[in-house]
Design a protein around this motif. Structure first.
Motif, short mmCIF file in Angstrom:
data_model
loop_
_atom_site.label_atom_id
_atom_site.label_comp_id
_atom_site.label_asym_id
_atom_site.label_seq_id
_atom_site.Cartn_x
_atom_site.Cartn_y
_atom_site.Cartn_z
N LYS A 274 0.85 -1.19 0.00
CA LYS A 274 0.00 0.00 0.00
C LYS A 274 0.88 1.24 0.00
N ASN A 275 1.03 1.84 -1.17
CA ASN A 275 1.82 3.06 -1.30
C ASN A 275 1.31 3.88 -2.48
N GLU A 276 1.93 5.02 -2.70
CA GLU A 276 1.50 5.93 -3.77
C GLU A 276 1.60 5.29 -5.14
N TYR A 277 2.55 4.35 -5.32
CA TYR A 277 2.73 3.72 -6.62
C TYR A 277 1.53 2.85 -6.96
N TYR A 278 1.34 1.84 -6.12
CA TYR A 278 0.35 0.81 -6.43
C TYR A 278 -1.08 1.27 -6.20
N ASP A 279 -1.26 2.34 -5.42
CA ASP A 279 -2.59 2.90 -5.24
C ASP A 279 -3.13 3.50 -6.53
N LYS A 280 -2.23 3.71 -7.51
CA LYS A 280 -2.62 4.43 -8.72
C LYS A 280 -2.43 3.64 -10.01
N SER A 281 -1.71 2.52 -9.94
CA SER A 281 -1.41 1.76 -11.16
C SER A 281 -1.92 0.33 -11.06
N PRO A 282 -3.04 0.02 -11.69
CA PRO A 282 -3.58 -1.35 -11.62
C PRO A 282 -2.68 -2.33 -12.39
N PRO A 283 -2.50 -3.53 -11.86
CA PRO A 283 -1.66 -4.51 -12.56
C PRO A 283 -2.37 -5.15 -13.74
N GLN A 284 -1.62 -5.34 -14.82
CA GLN A 284 -2.14 -5.98 -16.03
C GLN A 284 -2.68 -7.37 -15.75
N LYS A 285 -2.05 -8.07 -14.80
CA LYS A 285 -2.40 -9.47 -14.56
C LYS A 285 -3.85 -9.66 -14.13
N LEU A 286 -4.46 -8.66 -13.49
CA LEU A 286 -5.86 -8.79 -13.08
C LEU A 286 -6.76 -9.13 -14.26
N PHE A 287 -6.52 -8.46 -15.37
CA PHE A 287 -7.37 -8.62 -16.55
C PHE A 287 -7.11 -9.96 -17.23
N GLU A 288 -5.86 -10.41 -17.15
CA GLU A 288 -5.52 -11.71 -17.72
C GLU A 288 -6.10 -12.84 -16.88
N TYR A 289 -6.08 -12.69 -15.56
CA TYR A 289 -6.71 -13.68 -14.68
C TYR A 289 -8.20 -13.81 -15.02
N MET A 290 -8.87 -12.65 -15.11
CA MET A 290 -10.31 -12.67 -15.38
C MET A 290 -10.62 -13.33 -16.72
N ALA A 291 -9.82 -13.00 -17.73
CA ALA A 291 -10.06 -13.55 -19.06
C ALA A 291 -9.91 -15.07 -19.09
N MET A 292 -9.09 -15.60 -18.18
CA MET A 292 -8.90 -17.05 -18.09
C MET A 292 -9.90 -17.71 -17.15
N GLY A 293 -10.81 -16.90 -16.59
CA GLY A 293 -11.82 -17.44 -15.70
C GLY A 293 -11.32 -17.76 -14.31
N LEU A 294 -10.23 -17.12 -13.89
CA LEU A 294 -9.68 -17.38 -12.56
C LEU A 294 -10.23 -16.39 -11.54
N PRO A 295 -10.85 -16.87 -10.46
CA PRO A 295 -11.15 -15.96 -9.36
C PRO A 295 -9.83 -15.39 -8.83
N THR A 296 -9.85 -14.14 -8.40
CA THR A 296 -8.62 -13.49 -7.95
C THR A 296 -8.67 -13.22 -6.45
N ILE A 297 -7.59 -13.56 -5.77
CA ILE A 297 -7.42 -13.17 -4.37
C ILE A 297 -6.45 -12.00 -4.36
N ALA A 298 -6.90 -10.86 -3.82
CA ALA A 298 -6.08 -9.65 -3.83
C ALA A 298 -6.24 -8.91 -2.51
N ASN A 299 -5.29 -8.01 -2.24
CA ASN A 299 -5.43 -7.21 -1.02
C ASN A 299 -6.19 -5.92 -1.31
N ASP A 300 -6.53 -5.21 -0.25
CA ASP A 300 -7.46 -4.08 -0.33
C ASP A 300 -6.74 -2.81 -0.78
N LEU A 301 -6.70 -2.62 -2.10
CA LEU A 301 -6.16 -1.40 -2.71
C LEU A 301 -7.18 -0.88 -3.71
N PRO A 302 -7.25 0.42 -3.92
CA PRO A 302 -8.21 0.96 -4.90
C PRO A 302 -8.04 0.35 -6.29
N THR A 303 -6.78 0.12 -6.68
CA THR A 303 -6.53 -0.41 -8.02
C THR A 303 -6.79 -1.91 -8.11
#
Length: 370
Positions: A274-303
């Motif tokens: 949790k910092n200024e970097y990751y609070d503002k830049s969503p990771p590309q992998k989220l979209f790839e996980y979803m496209a493959m039908g994978l539920p995602t476990i992630a921590n609580d960040l706006p992005t």
């Protein structure tokens, strides 16, 4: 055909994370007469892009003088080119004049570019100067495209005119990233397509896997995209903890191979500090996980929570204990897993590369037609 000069720099230790770069460059190569100025000519040539290339050699960024020298190098190359639009995806101060419109792509917080962490007591004098020069360069740009509303707001808060900025999320190629047939294997795999780092949740994952290994040896965690130094750091640690068979590290791979890894996985994982970097830049992998039908476990960040909704297409956790609970919940409740998997596939369609490219083309054309 309109001519575009595109300046881009990539980090060779993070080739796995260049899917967004390749997607954007492929869009420009399909629609315009493209010349790419980059430190990674051989890499982009392998992607089969229809483009001309100019090799750039960058100095590292420890000082203001190095930033200015890099800008001088870029400008000297640009003066030899004929182009209608300049696209910059690089830590340029734009200290040189441009007679053509400048389209800036911003996917990381400028604090990260200058090496400043908000955990530090205060920003150094030289960092402050470089940061102010960055802000002036953004104000000089004709158009700015960010990857999140948070990043857009950051620039606005520092005086960049809001009318110059739009945000557009990462896109995912639904032809390459698509759900495969259900796997039949005893192993239950959690995957993260990023280096195994402390600021990417290594501590939580290690503690979580310690507990999970006592409950079910078939649960594995796989990290893809590690530089050699990560193997040197983590292999002795994992052996000492007797987790070398539970936490498996793979090296840097071409993004083309990522669907193969995801097809063997059951859950996508994304932990970010949790910092200024990751609070503002969503990771590309989220979209790839979803496209493959994978539920995602992630921590609580706006992005994360902007795209992963707790209980809908994934689970939001903030500790090793919650990670263990989330994994077991998905593993032991097949109906819940399938529902989240279907929701992930549904969400992925919103971010199809085709839709993202349509919006991007509107922005580029409006700028070229001004």
């Amino acid at each position: 055909m309109m001519k575009v000069a595109f300046v881009v720099k990539i980090n060779y230790e993070a080739i796995i994370s260049t899917a967004y770069h390749v997607n954007i460059l492929r869009f420009f190569s399909k629609n315009y007469d493209l010349t790419v100025l980059t430190n990674a000519v051989s890499f982009f040539k392998k992607q089969g892009l229809r483009a001309k290339y100019v090799q750039l050699h960058y100095l590292p960024f420890p000082s203001i003088s190095h930033y200015l020298i890099n800008d001088y190098i870029i400008n000297s190359k640009l003066r030899k080119l004929d182009y209608d639009l300049l696209v910059i995806w690089y830590d340029s101060l734009l200290s040189f004049p441009s007679k053509k419109p400048v389209f800036r792509l911003v996917d990381i917080c400028p604090y990260q570019s200058i090496g400043y962490s908000t955990k530090d007591d205060r920003i150094r004098f030289d960092q402050r100067i470089i940061f102010n020069m960055f802000m002036r360069s953004f104000k000089k740009s004709s158009f700015i495209l960010t990857v999140s509303p948070q990043l857009k707001q950051f620039l606005v808060d520092y005086g960049v005119p809001e009318h110059k900025i739009r945000w557009l999320p990462h896109g995912v190629d639904l032809e390459r990233f698509r759900r495969m047939e259900t796997r039949k294997t005893k192993e239950y795999i959690l995957i993260s397509t990023v280096q195994f780092l402390q600021n990417r949740g290594s501590d939580i994952i290690i503690e979580g896997m310690k507990k999970l290994s006592t409950l079910d040896k078939n649960i594995k965690f796989v990290s893809v995209g590690n530089a050699e130094k990560q193997f040197r750091k983590w292999n002795p640690v994992l052996r000492k903890m007797k987790l070398e068979n539970q936490i498996i590290l793979y090296g840097v791979v071409d993004n083309k191979k990522i669907p193969e890894f995801l097809a063997k996985a059951d859950i996508g994982v994304s932990f970010l500090e949790k910092n200024e970097y990751y609070d503002k830049s969503p990771p590309q992998k989220l979209f790839e996980y979803m496209a493959m039908g994978l539920p995602t476990i992630a921590n609580d960040l706006p992005t994360h929570t902007q795209f992963i909704r707790d209980g809908y297409n994934g689970l939001i956790v903030d500790s090793a204990e919650e990670l263990v609970e989330a994994v077991l919940k998905l593993k032991n409740d097949q109906k819940l897993y399938e529902r989240m998997s279907k929701n992930a596939l549904k969400e992925a369609k919103k971010y199809s590369l085709t839709k993202i490219e349509e919006k991007l083309k509107k922005y580029v054309e409006s700028l070229l037609n001004e």
